[in-house]
Design a protein around this motif. Sequence first.
Motif, short mmCIF file in Angstrom:
data_model
loop_
_atom_site.label_atom_id
_atom_site.label_comp_id
_atom_site.label_asym_id
_atom_site.label_seq_id
_atom_site.Cartn_x
_atom_site.Cartn_y
_atom_site.Cartn_z
N GLY A 101 28.88 60.39 48.21
CA GLY A 101 27.95 60.29 49.33
C GLY A 101 27.53 58.88 49.69
O GLY A 101 26.50 58.72 50.36
N THR A 102 28.27 57.87 49.28
CA THR A 102 27.89 56.50 49.62
C THR A 102 28.58 56.06 50.91
O THR A 102 29.72 56.42 51.18
CB THR A 102 28.27 55.53 48.49
N THR A 103 27.88 55.27 51.70
CA THR A 103 28.43 54.72 52.94
C THR A 103 28.14 53.22 52.98
O THR A 103 26.98 52.81 52.98
CB THR A 103 27.79 55.39 54.17
N PRO A 104 29.20 52.39 53.00
CA PRO A 104 30.62 52.73 52.89
C PRO A 104 30.95 53.23 51.48
O PRO A 104 30.15 53.05 50.55
CB PRO A 104 31.32 51.41 53.19
N PRO A 105 32.12 53.85 51.29
CA PRO A 105 32.48 54.41 49.98
C PRO A 105 32.47 53.35 48.89
O PRO A 105 32.93 52.22 49.08
CB PRO A 105 33.90 54.95 50.21
N ARG A 106 31.92 53.76 47.73
CA ARG A 106 31.75 52.82 46.62
C ARG A 106 32.14 53.50 45.32
O ARG A 106 32.10 54.73 45.21
CB ARG A 106 30.27 52.40 46.57
N GLY A 107 32.52 52.71 44.34
CA GLY A 107 32.82 53.22 43.01
C GLY A 107 31.88 52.62 41.99
O GLY A 107 31.02 51.80 42.30
N GLU A 108 32.07 53.04 40.74
CA GLU A 108 31.22 52.56 39.65
C GLU A 108 32.05 52.43 38.39
O GLU A 108 32.96 53.23 38.14
CB GLU A 108 30.07 53.55 39.41
N VAL A 109 31.72 51.44 37.57
CA VAL A 109 32.35 51.30 36.26
C VAL A 109 31.29 50.81 35.27
O VAL A 109 30.47 49.95 35.59
CB VAL A 109 33.56 50.34 36.31
N LEU A 110 31.26 51.42 34.10
CA LEU A 110 30.38 50.97 33.03
C LEU A 110 31.01 49.80 32.30
O LEU A 110 32.23 49.65 32.26
CB LEU A 110 30.10 52.10 32.04
N MET A 111 30.16 48.97 31.70
CA MET A 111 30.69 47.82 30.95
C MET A 111 29.84 47.56 29.72
O MET A 111 28.71 48.02 29.61
CB MET A 111 30.75 46.58 31.85
N SER A 112 30.43 46.84 28.77
CA SER A 112 29.75 46.39 27.56
C SER A 112 29.94 44.89 27.41
O SER A 112 30.89 44.32 27.95
CB SER A 112 30.29 47.10 26.32
N LEU A 113 29.03 44.29 26.64
CA LEU A 113 29.05 42.84 26.45
C LEU A 113 29.76 42.45 25.15
O LEU A 113 29.62 43.12 24.12
CB LEU A 113 27.63 42.28 26.40
N TYR A 114 30.49 41.35 25.24
CA TYR A 114 31.18 40.74 24.11
C TYR A 114 30.97 39.23 24.17
O TYR A 114 30.70 38.68 25.26
CB TYR A 114 32.68 41.05 24.15
N ASP A 115 31.09 38.56 23.02
CA ASP A 115 31.04 37.10 23.10
C ASP A 115 32.37 36.59 23.64
O ASP A 115 33.31 37.37 23.90
CB ASP A 115 30.67 36.48 21.75
N LEU A 116 32.48 35.28 23.83
CA LEU A 116 33.66 34.74 24.49
C LEU A 116 34.92 34.85 23.64
O LEU A 116 36.03 34.70 24.15
CB LEU A 116 33.40 33.29 24.90
N ALA A 117 34.73 35.15 22.34
CA ALA A 117 35.89 35.36 21.46
C ALA A 117 36.27 36.83 21.36
O ALA A 117 37.22 37.18 20.66
CB ALA A 117 35.60 34.81 20.07
#
Length: 464
Positions: A101-117
Motif C-alpha cells: 500500500g505504499t505510493t510510490p511502491p517501496r520495499g524494506e530490508v532488515l540489517m545488522s551492524l558489524y565492525d569494519l572487519a
Amino acid sequence: MTAYPSPSGSTLAEAEAFLAAHPQIEAFDLVLHDANGIGRGKIIRRHELAGFYKNGRHLPISIMGLDICGEDVHETGLIWDQGDGDLRAWPIPGSLVPLHGTTPPRGEVLMSLYDLAGRPMTSDPRHALQRQVDALAAEGVYPAGAFELEFFLLDNERGPDGRVQPARDVLDGRASHKTEVYSVDHLHGMLPLFSDIYAGAAKAGITAETLISEYAPGQYELTLNYRTDMMQAADDLIRLKRIVRAQARAHGVTACFMAKPVEAYAGSGMHLHVSMLDAGGTNIFVEAVEGEYSAPILHAIGGLRATMGESMLVFAPHANSWRRFAAQSYAPVSPTWGVNNRSVALRIPAGDIRARRIEHRPAGVDANPYLVGATVLAGIRHGLAARLDPGPETTGNGYTDAQDAPPIPVDWRSAIVAAQGSAFLRNALGDDMHRTFTAIKAAEYARVARTVSEVDFDLYLHTV
C-alpha cells in the motif's frame, strides 16, 4: 576497504532477483533496530540497493547508543569514547520484501551492524539473540517459538477529558467504549484495516493468524505462526508492529504499543511461546505420559523463575511498562508457573502434547523482542544446565498464591538496579549489550524522574 563478502550471509544475487521480480519498486527502507526496538536507518533509491548488498552501508556507532527520544546516552560508551566512528550495516538474508500500500511502491530490508572487519557489533540486539541461539545449538537443542502481539487502536484526537480514546470503526465510524472482549461482530468494523495488515504481513512473508478483540476498549491481539527459528519469530513480531502502525495510520487511526495506555483497563503484553527441539526436530518438552511433565520443561521453567527478577528490565523496559502489573489484570505480578492458568507468569498451555511449550507472559508489547528472546533462552539454558526444580505449581489464583515464588522488583528503578548488578543478564545479553541497555534505561529513568507531570499539579498544586 570493503568487507565483502557479507558477514551476514546476504548475497548480491538476492537483490538482483528481487529487483527483476519487482520492477515497480522505487525505494527501500533499510531498518536496524536499537536497544529500545526502534527501527532506525535510511531510505535508499532503487539504484542503490545493489551497492548495499555488495558493500554494506556505513552507519555511526552512536546509532546503538540512543535513548527513547533519539538522544545520545554517553554512558553507553558508544559515542565520543569511540569517536562516533562508522560501522558497517549489512542486509539480513531473506528479509528483502515489498511493502503493502505504499505510493510510490517501496520495499524494506532488515540489517545488522558489524565492525569494519566483519565482526558482529556487540550492542546490536539481534546479535544478542543470535548468541543464545548459537549457544543452545552447541548444546544440541534448537529453540522454536512465536510471539503474540497485543495493541490498542486509538483515535488520533484525545477525548474531552484529554485522555486517549478508542478509535472509531474504520468501516462506518461507529464508536464503542465497551470492553468488547472476544466479540466477533466488533471486529467487523475494523476489517478493512486488518485486511491491509494481513496483506502487508503476507508480502513480508509473515503468517499472521488469529485476530481477537481483547480485554479493553480498543484493544486487539494478533497471533503469529509458530517458527522453528527463534530469530525469525522475533523478526516477525518487530516487522508486524511496523506493518500495524503503518496501516493504522493509512486508515486514519493510531496504533499504540504502550504497555498500559489506559489506567482503568488491561495493558498489552507480548507473550512468547517457546519450545526446544533436538537435532532431529523432536520437541524435548513433550512428556511420555500426558500430564506427567518432562524433566526438560520443568527445568526450563525453573531457570526462568530463578532469573526473572534480575531480567524484569528487559520485559518491562519503560516507566509506563510498570503500570501494566496489577492483580486481576492478566499481567503476572510474581514468577509463578502453572498449567492452563492465565494468572501465572509461566504457563503450560492446554492442547496437543506434541505442541508442548512454555508461554512466557511477563513481557509487555513495548519490549524489544530480540532482547526478550535472548533473555528467555538464557534462562532456559540456565535451568536445563543446573537441572533446576521449578517449585510448586500454582493451581488457583496466581495473584494470591505466590508465597513460594522468588522475589522480583516492584518498580522500574528497582528493576534497573537489579539488571545493572546481574551477572546472569550480563551473560545473557553479552557485556556490551548489557552495558548499553542498562545505561539507556538509567538515562530514560533520569529523564522521567526530573519531569514535572500533570499528576504533580493535580495532587499537589493546591494542597501542599
